[in-house]
Design a protein around this motif. Structure first.
Motif, PDB file in Angstrom:
ATOM      1  N   ALA A 185       0.834  -1.207   0.000  1.00 56.49           N
ATOM      2  CA  ALA A 185       0.000   0.000   0.000  1.00 56.49           C
ATOM      3  C   ALA A 185       0.869   1.257   0.000  1.00 56.49           C
ATOM      4  O   ALA A 185       0.561   2.237  -0.686  1.00 56.49           O
ATOM      5  CB  ALA A 185      -0.921  -0.006   1.210  1.00 56.49           C
ATOM      6  N   ALA A 186       1.969   1.225   0.754  1.00 50.30           N
ATOM      7  CA  ALA A 186       2.858   2.385   0.804  1.00 50.30           C
ATOM      8  C   ALA A 186       3.586   2.573  -0.523  1.00 50.30           C
ATOM      9  O   ALA A 186       3.817   3.710  -0.951  1.00 50.30           O
ATOM     10  CB  ALA A 186       3.855   2.232   1.944  1.00 50.30           C
ATOM     11  N   GLN A 187       3.940   1.485  -1.182  1.00 46.90           N
ATOM     12  CA  GLN A 187       4.631   1.581  -2.460  1.00 46.90           C
ATOM     13  C   GLN A 187       3.763   2.225  -3.530  1.00 46.90           C
ATOM     14  O   GLN A 187       4.273   2.844  -4.457  1.00 46.90           O
ATOM     15  CB  GLN A 187       5.090   0.197  -2.924  1.00 46.90           C
ATOM     16  N   LYS A 188       2.449   2.084  -3.393  1.00 47.36           N
ATOM     17  CA  LYS A 188       1.552   2.715  -4.356  1.00 47.36           C
ATOM     18  C   LYS A 188       1.570   4.237  -4.209  1.00 47.36           C
ATOM     19  O   LYS A 188       1.347   4.953  -5.177  1.00 47.36           O
ATOM     20  CB  LYS A 188       0.128   2.193  -4.171  1.00 47.36           C
ATOM     21  N   LYS A 189       1.828   4.724  -2.984  1.00 50.22           N
ATOM     22  CA  LYS A 189       1.810   6.164  -2.739  1.00 50.22           C
ATOM     23  C   LYS A 189       3.188   6.819  -2.818  1.00 50.22           C
ATOM     24  O   LYS A 189       3.286   8.008  -3.059  1.00 50.22           O
ATOM     25  CB  LYS A 189       1.235   6.457  -1.348  1.00 50.22           C
ATOM     26  N   LEU A 190       4.244   6.044  -2.580  1.00 53.60           N
ATOM     27  CA  LEU A 190       5.592   6.604  -2.493  1.00 53.60           C
ATOM     28  C   LEU A 190       6.427   6.241  -3.708  1.00 53.60           C
ATOM     29  O   LEU A 190       6.213   5.199  -4.319  1.00 53.60           O
ATOM     30  CB  LEU A 190       6.287   6.088  -1.230  1.00 53.60           C
ATOM     31  N   PRO A 191       7.434   7.068  -4.025  1.00 52.09           N
ATOM     32  CA  PRO A 191       8.385   6.691  -5.081  1.00 52.09           C
ATOM     33  C   PRO A 191       9.141   5.419  -4.674  1.00 52.09           C
ATOM     34  O   PRO A 191       9.291   5.135  -3.485  1.00 52.09           O
ATOM     35  CB  PRO A 191       9.338   7.892  -5.146  1.00 52.09           C
ATOM     36  N   PRO A 192       9.636   4.650  -5.631  1.00 56.78           N
ATOM     37  CA  PRO A 192      10.245   3.349  -5.331  1.00 56.78           C
ATOM     38  C   PRO A 192      11.429   3.397  -4.360  1.00 56.78           C
ATOM     39  O   PRO A 192      11.611   2.487  -3.561  1.00 56.78           O
ATOM     40  CB  PRO A 192      10.695   2.828  -6.693  1.00 56.78           C
ATOM     41  N   ASP A 193      12.231   4.429  -4.404  1.00 56.72           N
ATOM     42  CA  ASP A 193      13.440   4.470  -3.580  1.00 56.72           C
ATOM     43  C   ASP A 193      13.182   4.900  -2.141  1.00 56.72           C
ATOM     44  O   ASP A 193      14.038   4.709  -1.286  1.00 56.72           O
ATOM     45  CB  ASP A 193      14.474   5.403  -4.203  1.00 56.72           C
ATOM     46  N   VAL A 194      12.038   5.470  -1.849  1.00 59.87           N
ATOM     47  CA  VAL A 194      11.784   6.011  -0.515  1.00 59.87           C
ATOM     48  C   VAL A 194      11.725   4.913   0.537  1.00 59.87           C
ATOM     49  O   VAL A 194      12.293   5.051   1.619  1.00 59.87           O
ATOM     50  CB  VAL A 194      10.494   6.857  -0.500  1.00 59.87           C
ATOM     51  N   LEU A 195      11.059   3.812   0.238  1.00 63.12           N
ATOM     52  CA  LEU A 195      10.963   2.728   1.222  1.00 63.12           C
ATOM     53  C   LEU A 195      12.329   2.130   1.536  1.00 63.12           C
ATOM     54  O   LEU A 195      12.599   1.761   2.669  1.00 63.12           O
ATOM     55  CB  LEU A 195       9.999   1.645   0.743  1.00 63.12           C
ATOM     56  N   GLU A 196      13.201   2.043   0.532  1.00 62.06           N
ATOM     57  CA  GLU A 196      14.556   1.577   0.799  1.00 62.06           C
ATOM     58  C   GLU A 196      15.309   2.583   1.645  1.00 62.06           C
ATOM     59  O   GLU A 196      16.075   2.219   2.528  1.00 62.06           O
ATOM     60  CB  GLU A 196      15.292   1.329  -0.510  1.00 62.06           C
ATOM     61  N   LEU A 197      15.095   3.858   1.403  1.00 62.88           N
ATOM     62  CA  LEU A 197      15.768   4.913   2.140  1.00 62.88           C
ATOM     63  C   LEU A 197      15.397   4.905   3.611  1.00 62.88           C
ATOM     64  O   LEU A 197      16.261   5.064   4.479  1.00 62.88           O
ATOM     65  CB  LEU A 197      15.439   6.279   1.522  1.00 62.88           C
ATOM     66  N   ILE A 198      14.125   4.673   3.920  1.00 61.35           N
ATOM     67  CA  ILE A 198      13.694   4.685   5.312  1.00 61.35           C
ATOM     68  C   ILE A 198      13.809   3.311   5.959  1.00 61.35           C
ATOM     69  O   ILE A 198      13.480   3.144   7.128  1.00 61.35           O
ATOM     70  CB  ILE A 198      12.259   5.231   5.469  1.00 61.35           C
ATOM     71  N   GLY A 199      14.254   2.319   5.219  1.00 58.52           N
ATOM     72  CA  GLY A 199      14.504   1.007   5.799  1.00 58.52           C
ATOM     73  C   GLY A 199      13.260   0.170   6.018  1.00 58.52           C
ATOM     74  O   GLY A 199      13.215  -0.643   6.927  1.00 58.52           O
TER      75      GLY A 199
END
Length: 139
Positions: A121-135
């Motif tokens: 669900a978060a990946q649908k709202k965020l750019p792809p690299d953001v989740l990797e950045l925040i761990g």
């Protein structure tokens, strides 16, 4: 009855104002990691206290390094708390769904499923690299 000994005019308020600024900034940084919105407010107080302390310290002939450090720490705390609070508000619905899922998850594997659902669900709202950045990725 003896009278209390007082510091020269302007000395005590200047020194306490400088200490207040650094302690508020440390508290703001700590609050940012526990309650980001409270850290935001505390960081604003710390910055204001630091800015108000600088002229007092200069007028008293005291160094302003500690106060400047307090302002810098408060600015970092402010930036972190704004980013964290913004991210929490942006992902509020996804986080609520994740919390509800975790309440009903009885096993470790069902908790893992909750995380996968939140991540998708978060990946649908965020750019792809953001989740990797925040761990927020699992190996």
């Amino acid at each position: 009855m003896s009278t209390p000994v007082q510091a020269p005019a302007g000395q005590q308020p200047a020194e306490s104002a400088g200490r207040r600024a650094i302690w508020l900034s440390i508290a703001a940084l700590a609050m940012t990691f526990m309650l980001p919105a409270a850290g935001l407010v505390m960081a604003l107080f710390a910055i204001v206290a630091g800015i108000r302390a600088v002229p007092l310290l200069k007028a008293a002939g005291k160094p302003t390094g500690v106060t400047a450090g307090g302002i810098a720490v408060a600015a970092v705390a402010l930036a972190l708390s704004v980013a964290t609070t913004g991210m929490q508000l942006y992902l509020m619905n996804e986080n609520s769904a994740y919390q509800e899922c975790m309440k009903s998850a009885g096993t470790v594997s069902s908790q893992g499923e909750c995380f996968v659902q939140f991540k998708e669900a978060a990946q649908k709202k965020l750019p792809p690299d953001v989740l990797e950045l925040i761990g927020a990725t699992r190996p």
